[in-house]
Every structure is written in C-alpha cells, then in structure tokens.
Design a protein around this motif. Structure first.
Motif, mmCIF file in Angstrom:
data_model
loop_
_atom_site.group_PDB
_atom_site.id
_atom_site.type_symbol
_atom_site.label_atom_id
_atom_site.label_comp_id
_atom_site.label_asym_id
_atom_site.label_seq_id
_atom_site.Cartn_x
_atom_site.Cartn_y
_atom_site.Cartn_z
ATOM 1 N N CYS A 128 -61.972 50.964 -8.834
ATOM 2 C CA CYS A 128 -61.835 50.310 -7.625
ATOM 3 C C CYS A 128 -61.834 48.626 -7.925
ATOM 4 O O CYS A 128 -61.127 48.066 -7.478
ATOM 5 C CB CYS A 128 -63.018 50.550 -6.556
ATOM 6 S SG CYS A 128 -63.322 52.201 -6.372
ATOM 7 N N GLU A 129 -62.882 48.256 -8.711
ATOM 8 C CA GLU A 129 -63.209 47.020 -9.141
ATOM 9 C C GLU A 129 -62.128 46.383 -10.024
ATOM 10 O O GLU A 129 -61.849 45.095 -10.019
ATOM 11 C CB GLU A 129 -64.461 46.790 -9.454
ATOM 12 C CG GLU A 129 -65.425 46.933 -8.352
ATOM 13 C CD GLU A 129 -66.910 47.101 -9.134
ATOM 14 O OE1 GLU A 129 -67.677 46.303 -8.628
ATOM 15 O OE2 GLU A 129 -67.172 48.057 -9.796
ATOM 16 N N SER A 130 -61.282 47.120 -10.654
ATOM 17 C CA SER A 130 -60.349 46.453 -11.322
ATOM 18 C C SER A 130 -59.229 46.008 -10.592
ATOM 19 O O SER A 130 -58.655 45.030 -11.169
ATOM 20 C CB SER A 130 -59.438 47.689 -12.187
ATOM 21 O OG SER A 130 -60.518 48.058 -13.326
ATOM 22 N N CYS A 131 -58.845 46.528 -9.304
ATOM 23 C CA CYS A 131 -57.895 45.957 -8.622
ATOM 24 C C CYS A 131 -58.652 45.077 -7.303
ATOM 25 O O CYS A 131 -57.903 44.174 -6.800
ATOM 26 C CB CYS A 131 -57.347 47.106 -7.994
ATOM 27 S SG CYS A 131 -56.511 48.228 -9.095
ATOM 28 N N HIS A 132 -59.923 45.379 -6.695
ATOM 29 C CA HIS A 132 -60.241 44.774 -5.732
ATOM 30 C C HIS A 132 -61.563 43.939 -6.080
ATOM 31 O O HIS A 132 -62.110 43.406 -5.216
ATOM 32 C CB HIS A 132 -60.858 45.892 -4.982
ATOM 33 C CG HIS A 132 -60.105 46.846 -4.357
ATOM 34 N ND1 HIS A 132 -59.136 46.481 -3.268
ATOM 35 C CD2 HIS A 132 -59.254 47.964 -4.324
ATOM 36 C CE1 HIS A 132 -58.033 47.403 -2.943
ATOM 37 N NE2 HIS A 132 -58.282 48.393 -3.591
ATOM 38 N N ILE A 156 -60.818 41.359 -3.759
ATOM 39 C CA ILE A 156 -59.644 40.807 -3.935
ATOM 40 C C ILE A 156 -58.587 41.723 -3.138
ATOM 41 O O ILE A 156 -58.736 42.928 -3.036
ATOM 42 C CB ILE A 156 -59.341 40.899 -5.504
ATOM 43 C CG1 ILE A 156 -60.143 39.859 -6.177
ATOM 44 C CG2 ILE A 156 -57.733 40.646 -5.903
ATOM 45 C CD1 ILE A 156 -59.946 39.978 -7.830
ATOM 46 N N ILE A 157 -57.495 41.150 -2.407
ATOM 47 C CA ILE A 157 -56.459 41.978 -2.063
ATOM 48 C C ILE A 157 -55.566 42.093 -2.789
ATOM 49 O O ILE A 157 -54.700 41.171 -3.202
ATOM 50 C CB ILE A 157 -55.980 41.286 -0.540
ATOM 51 C CG1 ILE A 157 -57.210 41.188 0.274
ATOM 52 C CG2 ILE A 157 -55.049 42.132 0.030
ATOM 53 C CD1 ILE A 157 -57.953 42.277 0.815
ATOM 54 N N PRO A 158 -55.023 43.372 -3.507
ATOM 55 C CA PRO A 158 -54.101 43.223 -4.640
ATOM 56 C C PRO A 158 -52.998 42.970 -4.531
ATOM 57 O O PRO A 158 -52.357 43.196 -3.318
ATOM 58 C CB PRO A 158 -54.157 44.902 -4.942
ATOM 59 C CG PRO A 158 -55.635 45.659 -4.560
ATOM 60 C CD PRO A 158 -55.846 44.461 -3.237
ATOM 61 N N VAL A 162 -51.570 40.956 -9.632
ATOM 62 C CA VAL A 162 -52.817 41.554 -10.179
ATOM 63 C C VAL A 162 -52.275 43.025 -10.709
ATOM 64 O O VAL A 162 -52.910 43.295 -12.044
ATOM 65 C CB VAL A 162 -53.583 42.293 -8.957
ATOM 66 C CG1 VAL A 162 -54.775 43.129 -9.435
ATOM 67 C CG2 VAL A 162 -54.330 41.040 -8.285
ATOM 68 N N CYS A 163 -51.108 43.699 -10.332
ATOM 69 C CA CYS A 163 -50.809 44.769 -11.054
ATOM 70 C C CYS A 163 -50.142 44.696 -12.326
ATOM 71 O O CYS A 163 -50.334 45.225 -13.326
ATOM 72 C CB CYS A 163 -49.914 45.452 -10.097
ATOM 73 S SG CYS A 163 -50.508 46.234 -8.552
#
Length: 215
Positions: A128-132, A156-158, A162-163
């Motif tokens: 989860c925290e990789s993106c958020h 963080i709002i991806p 981010v991706c």
C-alpha cells in the motif's frame, strides 16, 4: 602603501571571518540531531497495519484486492526463472537482492530499518505504502477521514508520475504496445487503464461512524 596594506588586511580579515562562520555552521550541523538538520520523512508500517481496517467488506476490502494483484507478488516474481534470465542478461546475479530490481519490486527499498516498523516485511512486494506513502503519521482513522489532514501527514494520492517511476522502459518486462489508446495507437503504460485493473475504491455511501471506524 599604508592604505593598500590596510585594505589587504581588511580583505584577509573578512575572508577568515566568513571561513570561521562556515566552519561553525558545519560543526553545528553535526552536533544537532538529524531531524533538526533535514526532514527524515515519514515511517513505514506495512500492509498488515493497513489491513486492520481495509480488509473489511464494508469499506471495500482493499487489502484483499491487493493480495490478488501482481503488486503483491512483485518480489516473488524476482525469484522466477524468467526474472533470473533477464537478470543474467543485465549482469544481475540475484534479482531478489540487486538494487536495480528490488527498488521497484518491494516497498521502502533503501529506507533504513529505523524508519520501518519491526513487523514490516520487505519481501511482501509492492505494498500500500509504495503508492500511498509511508503511513505511520496518517494511519489513524480520524486522520484518514480528513483527506487534507491525511495528505499533510504523508498520504499520497497516486498520479501517473507515481506509477511511471517504475512502469517504464528500464524494466526488461517493458512492452511498448501494452496499452491501446482510444485513437488506436499503443503505449507502454496508460495510467487511466492501469488504475482500473487495480481499482479498490471505498464503496459509495460508506459511513465510518456506522461501523465504529470513526473512533
């Protein structure tokens, strides 16, 4: 001659004065705690902590959706024969330990141990925290209910940026024709289509107060 000597002395004094200030600031930086010198960022808690709330059906079971995704298995894939083949072609002995691979197949890569919880599992893939964002400071329910406050605390709002930090042509698995756009052209990554594959929204009309989530 005397005037020139006096001017030279003033320049020398000014130089050594600035040098002394610089040295003092440098010493002060070493003496101060790290947090006073620079922001060390937020700490990571791991998907197990997120699961406390986000495994429940009424909130959308986001962790369940994640567990079925390729993100959850990202670190495992580095141990496959295909990954080892790609690794060998790039001069990588072990994809599961090489920074070039692990940086995008795990969470909190490069983050020191004192910034991750003791139960944090670095082999649990793209959590989860990789993106958020690292969640220690926004994981409380009352903070999560306030979007602005949560963002202030590290949420963080991806976005596409981010991706594409990982979904790019540095990956040996990159396929430049992976996505077909509306105009018929193809691209290696399309944010709008990609997020639909891993969609895990909170159900419309969900009321945290009705289930005690607001406590």
């Amino acid at each position: 001659m005397d005037s020139k000597n006096a001017s030279d002395r003033r320049l020398i004094h000014a130089f050594f004065g600035l040098f002394a200030i610089g040295c003092a600031l440098l010493v002060l930086a070493f003496l101060l705690p790290k947090s006073a010198v620079a922001d060390e960022g937020h700490d990571f808690v791991g998907y197990q902590k997120c699961k406390t709330c986000h495994k429940k059906a009424e909130i959308g079971n986001q962790v369940g959706v994640w567990l079925e995704s390729r993100h959850a298995k990202a670190y495992e894939t580095l141990g496959t024969d295909k990954a080892k083949q790609w690794g060998a072609e790039a001069g990588v002995d072990n994809p599961q330990t090489d920074d070039r691979c692990v940086k995008c197949h795990s969470t909190a890569h490069g983050v020191p141990d004192d910034r991750v919880s003791k139960s944090f599992d670095r082999t649990a893939g793209v959590q989860c925290e990789s993106c958020h964002g690292a969640g220690k400071d926004y994981k409380k329910k009352k903070i999560m209910m306030d979007r602005d406050k949560a963002i202030e605390k590290g949420l963080i709002i991806p976005t596409a940026e981010v991706c594409t930090g990982c979904h790019n042509d540095e990956s040996p698995a990159w396929d430049e024709k992976a996505y077909t756009l509306a105009d018929g052209s193809t691209v290696g990554f399309d944010f709008e289509q990609a997020v639909k594959k891993i969609a895990h929204p909170i159900p419309e009309g969900y009321d945290p107060a009705s289930t005690g989530e607001a406590d």
